[in-house]
Design an enzyme around this catalytic site. Structure first.
Site, PDB file in Angstrom:
ATOM      1  N   ASP A  94       1.179  -1.259   0.139  1.00 39.86           N
ATOM      2  CA  ASP A  94      -0.326   0.073  -0.005  1.00 39.86           C
ATOM      3  C   ASP A  94       0.923   1.472   0.789  1.00 39.86           C
ATOM      4  OD1 ASP A  94       1.082  -0.262   2.334  1.00 39.86           O
ATOM      5  OD2 ASP A  94      -0.409   0.228   3.370  1.00 39.86           O
ATOM      6  N   GLU A  95       2.265   1.149  -0.983  1.00 41.55           N
ATOM      7  CA  GLU A  95       2.828   2.235  -0.470  1.00 41.55           C
ATOM      8  C   GLU A  95       4.183   2.279  -1.688  1.00 41.55           C
ATOM      9  OE1 GLU A  95       5.791   4.087   2.866  1.00 41.55           O
ATOM     10  OE2 GLU A  95       4.405   2.663   2.886  1.00 41.55           O
TER      11      GLU A  95
END
Length: 342
Positions: A94-95
């Site tokens: 998610d990054e």
């Protein structure tokens, strides 16, 4: 991405929007994986034991982990980022870091990324814009959820100077305690601390690094080929396990899952690792390096089972895990030239 697992779940559970929700491996020893922002208002956060989470928020809705769903969502996000730059460093599901240095209007470009991600995935993200990765990472956390924050050397200390020095990467609990003992509490105080003092306390490299980070100095290089060095699976039992056959069956299931994942990504490993946690919360690992790299299920299962037998746990087991390390790509390509990959 903001509360990524929960946000993905809301796409298929829209009726839960606005309610305190967590994604978690539930059970007496389960822990929260991701909490919605509504749940965080009750003090529920990732890594919190589920027993505590339910006590803090009795109306909490708990959804089971669906990692394959989140991986599909992650792929869409990363594909979208690559529409805006050839240089993208993925640092987690998610990054990511995106290099916008060639853009004449990076702020507008960053806002466009936010709009495009929402258009493609129906998810929101928070973006930090800065001249290096250290600042960008911290900026991305300053305006959550669905936020945007720009940091540079002109507003760095004005923005984060009063925050605890533990805000900085590399300042863990022990380092922060040592800084506090030296009278250093905040980022600004650390930035102004004499370098020689920090070098004496933490050594030359760590000392200089701490002061540099406090002054907003960080890397601008993106690592676009971040390669995982190991793959593992583990499970925490709802109740302590003493049944040896059940442990063997669990080890087999975990080993198969690891091998299937490696095979699907054209990778093999060489070192088989068994992880066991016994009552009361003491964790052990046992490893064996194989003669050659493999993702053969039967070989990995047999090795993991042998490690279990050799360890011979004498107390109830609450967690068991299996991993393969020393990963390598398959030597032969999946598709020969001229073939169509479908």
């Amino acid at each position: 991405m903001d509360a990524f697992y929960v946000s993905v779940e809301m796409l298929r559970h829209p009726e839960l929007r606005g309610r305190p929700v967590v994604v978690a491996y539930d059970g007496p020893r389960g822990v929260v994986t991701t909490a919605s922002y509504e749940a965080r208002k009750y003090g529920v956060h990732s890594a919190l034991p589920m027993v505590t989470a339910r006590r803090r928020c009795p109306e909490l809705t708990v959804l089971p982990v669906d990692m394959q769903l989140y991986k599909r969502g992650s792929v869409k996000v990363m594909e979208t980022l690559r529409e805006f730059s050839d240089e993208v460093e993925v640092v987690g599901m998610d990054e990511a870091y995106v290099d916008l240095s060639v853009s004449p209007v990076p702020q507008s470009r960053a806002q466009e990324i936010k709009r495009r991600i929402k258009e493609v995935t129906y998810l929101v993200c928070s973006i930090g814009l800065a001249p290096n990765k250290l600042m960008a990472k911290i900026a991305s956390d300053l305006d959550k959820p669905d936020g945007f924050f720009a940091l540079d050397h002109d507003n760095w200390l004005a923005t984060v100077g009063d925050k605890p020095a533990s805000l900085l990467p590399g300042v863990g609990p022990k380092t922060f305690e040592r800084l506090q003992a030296a009278g250093v509490e905040t980022v600004a105080q650390l930035a102004q601390t004499d370098e020689a003092t920090l070098e004496r306390a933490f050594g030359p490299n760590h000392g200089r690094g701490l002061r540099a980070r406090a002054n907003g100095i960080g890397s601008t290089n993106l690592n676009e080929e971040r390669v995982r060095k190991s793959e593992s699976r583990e499970t925490t039992f709802p109740e302590d396990v003493t049944d040896r056959q059940y442990l063997h069956d669990t080890v087999e299931r975990l080993a198969r899952s690891v091998c299937e994942s490696l095979a699907s990504n054209n990778r093999r490993g060489r070192t088989v690792t068994l992880k066991i946690r016994l009552q009361p919360f003491k964790t052990y690992t046992r490893s064996r390096t194989l003669p050659s790299h493999t993702c053969d299920q039967e070989q990995v299962i047999a090795t993991a089972r042998e490690l279990l037998e050799r360890f011979d746990p004498q107390r109830p087991v609450r967690l068991v895990g299996v991993g393969l390390a020393g990963l390598a790509e398959d030597e032969a390509p999946r598709h020969q030239p001229g073939q169509l990959a479908v």
